[in-house]
Design a protein around this motif. Structure first.
Motif, mmCIF file in Angstrom:
data_model
loop_
_atom_site.group_PDB
_atom_site.id
_atom_site.type_symbol
_atom_site.label_atom_id
_atom_site.label_comp_id
_atom_site.label_asym_id
_atom_site.label_seq_id
_atom_site.Cartn_x
_atom_site.Cartn_y
_atom_site.Cartn_z
ATOM 1 N N LEU A 156 0.834 -1.200 0.000
ATOM 2 C CA LEU A 156 0.000 0.000 0.000
ATOM 3 C C LEU A 156 0.874 1.257 0.000
ATOM 4 O O LEU A 156 0.606 2.203 -0.748
ATOM 5 C CB LEU A 156 -0.920 -0.004 1.216
ATOM 6 N N LEU A 157 1.913 1.267 0.829
ATOM 7 C CA LEU A 157 2.821 2.415 0.861
ATOM 8 C C LEU A 157 3.467 2.648 -0.506
ATOM 9 O O LEU A 157 3.608 3.790 -0.956
ATOM 10 C CB LEU A 157 3.909 2.206 1.912
ATOM 11 N N ALA A 158 3.838 1.571 -1.159
ATOM 12 C CA ALA A 158 4.452 1.698 -2.481
ATOM 13 C C ALA A 158 3.464 2.293 -3.482
ATOM 14 O O ALA A 158 3.827 3.159 -4.286
ATOM 15 C CB ALA A 158 4.933 0.326 -2.965
ATOM 16 N N ASP A 159 2.211 1.842 -3.422
ATOM 17 C CA ASP A 159 1.185 2.380 -4.320
ATOM 18 C C ASP A 159 0.917 3.854 -4.025
ATOM 19 O O ASP A 159 0.752 4.663 -4.946
ATOM 20 C CB ASP A 159 -0.108 1.584 -4.191
ATOM 21 N N LEU A 160 0.862 4.200 -2.736
ATOM 22 C CA LEU A 160 0.631 5.593 -2.366
ATOM 23 C C LEU A 160 1.774 6.486 -2.846
ATOM 24 O O LEU A 160 1.547 7.595 -3.343
ATOM 25 C CB LEU A 160 0.481 5.726 -0.847
ATOM 26 N N PHE A 161 2.998 5.997 -2.706
ATOM 27 C CA PHE A 161 4.155 6.754 -3.181
ATOM 28 C C PHE A 161 4.089 6.950 -4.695
ATOM 29 O O PHE A 161 4.280 8.060 -5.210
ATOM 30 C CB PHE A 161 5.444 6.034 -2.805
ATOM 31 N N LEU A 162 3.798 5.866 -5.418
ATOM 32 C CA LEU A 162 3.759 5.932 -6.878
ATOM 33 C C LEU A 162 2.644 6.862 -7.354
ATOM 34 O O LEU A 162 2.857 7.706 -8.235
ATOM 35 C CB LEU A 162 3.568 4.528 -7.456
ATOM 36 N N LEU A 163 1.464 6.733 -6.765
ATOM 37 C CA LEU A 163 0.347 7.595 -7.160
ATOM 38 C C LEU A 163 0.604 9.048 -6.780
ATOM 39 O O LEU A 163 0.197 9.971 -7.500
ATOM 40 C CB LEU A 163 -0.951 7.097 -6.524
ATOM 41 N N ASN A 164 1.267 9.256 -5.661
ATOM 42 C CA ASN A 164 1.648 10.609 -5.251
ATOM 43 C C ASN A 164 2.568 11.240 -6.291
ATOM 44 O O ASN A 164 2.379 12.407 -6.685
ATOM 45 C CB ASN A 164 2.345 10.557 -3.891
ATOM 46 N N MET A 165 3.557 10.482 -6.754
ATOM 47 C CA MET A 165 4.479 10.991 -7.758
ATOM 48 C C MET A 165 3.776 11.213 -9.099
ATOM 49 O O MET A 165 4.038 12.209 -9.794
ATOM 50 C CB MET A 165 5.646 10.003 -7.946
ATOM 51 N N LEU A 166 2.868 10.300 -9.459
ATOM 52 C CA LEU A 166 2.112 10.467 -10.701
ATOM 53 C C LEU A 166 1.261 11.729 -10.645
ATOM 54 O O LEU A 166 1.144 12.456 -11.639
ATOM 55 C CB LEU A 166 1.225 9.239 -10.942
ATOM 56 N N TRP A 167 0.668 11.978 -9.479
ATOM 57 C CA TRP A 167 -0.158 13.182 -9.339
ATOM 58 C C TRP A 167 0.692 14.435 -9.498
ATOM 59 O O TRP A 167 0.292 15.381 -10.174
ATOM 60 C CB TRP A 167 -0.850 13.207 -7.975
ATOM 61 N N ILE A 168 1.872 14.446 -8.874
ATOM 62 C CA ILE A 168 2.750 15.613 -8.962
ATOM 63 C C ILE A 168 3.193 15.858 -10.400
ATOM 64 O O ILE A 168 3.123 16.977 -10.918
ATOM 65 C CB ILE A 168 3.975 15.438 -8.038
#
Length: 201
Positions: free
Chosen positions: A12-24
């Protein structure tokens, strides 16, 4: 079981990190913040509903599919918020007017909270999107206030206490908000599906 929970948590942390970067990255042109936010919520709501898949592919699908509508809504909300701020500054000596403008700004913020998840999960026009966002925000005002409060705390911690949280903060905000919004949207999607069945679509 503990090991399974351990790996799910870090997954979950990995997905949150990846989606956070995609959003940025998706928000870098600024005008595409709406499309990026829509794709972020689409991904998070799918995750809460157990409809998981390749994170990048899911994000890209929503980003491309809703680019035009989300960009229009984002610019509309941003201009409305900007105008309200300028008016607030202009009426510095008129407290009653400033209070009204603050109230309108709060309404604008609540509408923005729901508008992009609505675009992500429902096939609606711009007018219907704003109507649904407004109704959801005030029909479930306590949930709306809780989401805004948690988002505010996360942003404060990120920018004033622990800057490394920037790597996760936008993903965390969307993940937390989607817990509530996904359940509210289920009611709207159920109504929409029943209407389509009645019309034979």
């Amino acid at each position: 079981m503990p090991q399974s929970r351990f790996w799910r948590f870090f997954g979950l942390l990995a997905d949150l990190f990846l989606l956070n970067m995609l959003w940025i990255v998706g928000s870098i042109p600024l005008v595409t913040i709406g499309a990026s936010t829509t794709a972020l919520y689409y991904s998070m709501i799918k995750k809460w509903r157990g409809e998981e898949g390749p994170v990048i592919a899911i994000f890209r699908k929503s980003y491309k599919q809703n680019l035009g509508q989300s960009t229009f809504l984002w610019l509309l909300i941003a201009f409305a918020g900007g105008d309200l701020y300028l008016l607030y500054r202009s009426f510095g000596q008129y407290r009653p007017v400033q209070l009204v403008l603050l109230l309108l700004g709060f309404v604008c913020l609540l509408v923005a909270l729901y508008a992009f998840p609505v675009v992500a999960m429902l096939s609606v026009s711009n007018v219907q999107c704003l109507q649904n966002a407004f109704l959801m925000a005030f029909r479930h005002l306590w949930a709306s206030l809780l989401m805004l409060a948690v988002d505010g705390v996360l942003l404060y911690i990120t920018f004033c206490v622990f800057p490394p949280l920037f790597l996760l903060v936008f993903g965390l905000m969307a993940y937390h908000n989607s817990y509530f919004i996904s359940r509210l949207l289920t009611r709207y999607t159920a109504v929409e599906s029943s209407e389509m069945e009645e019309t034979g679509l």
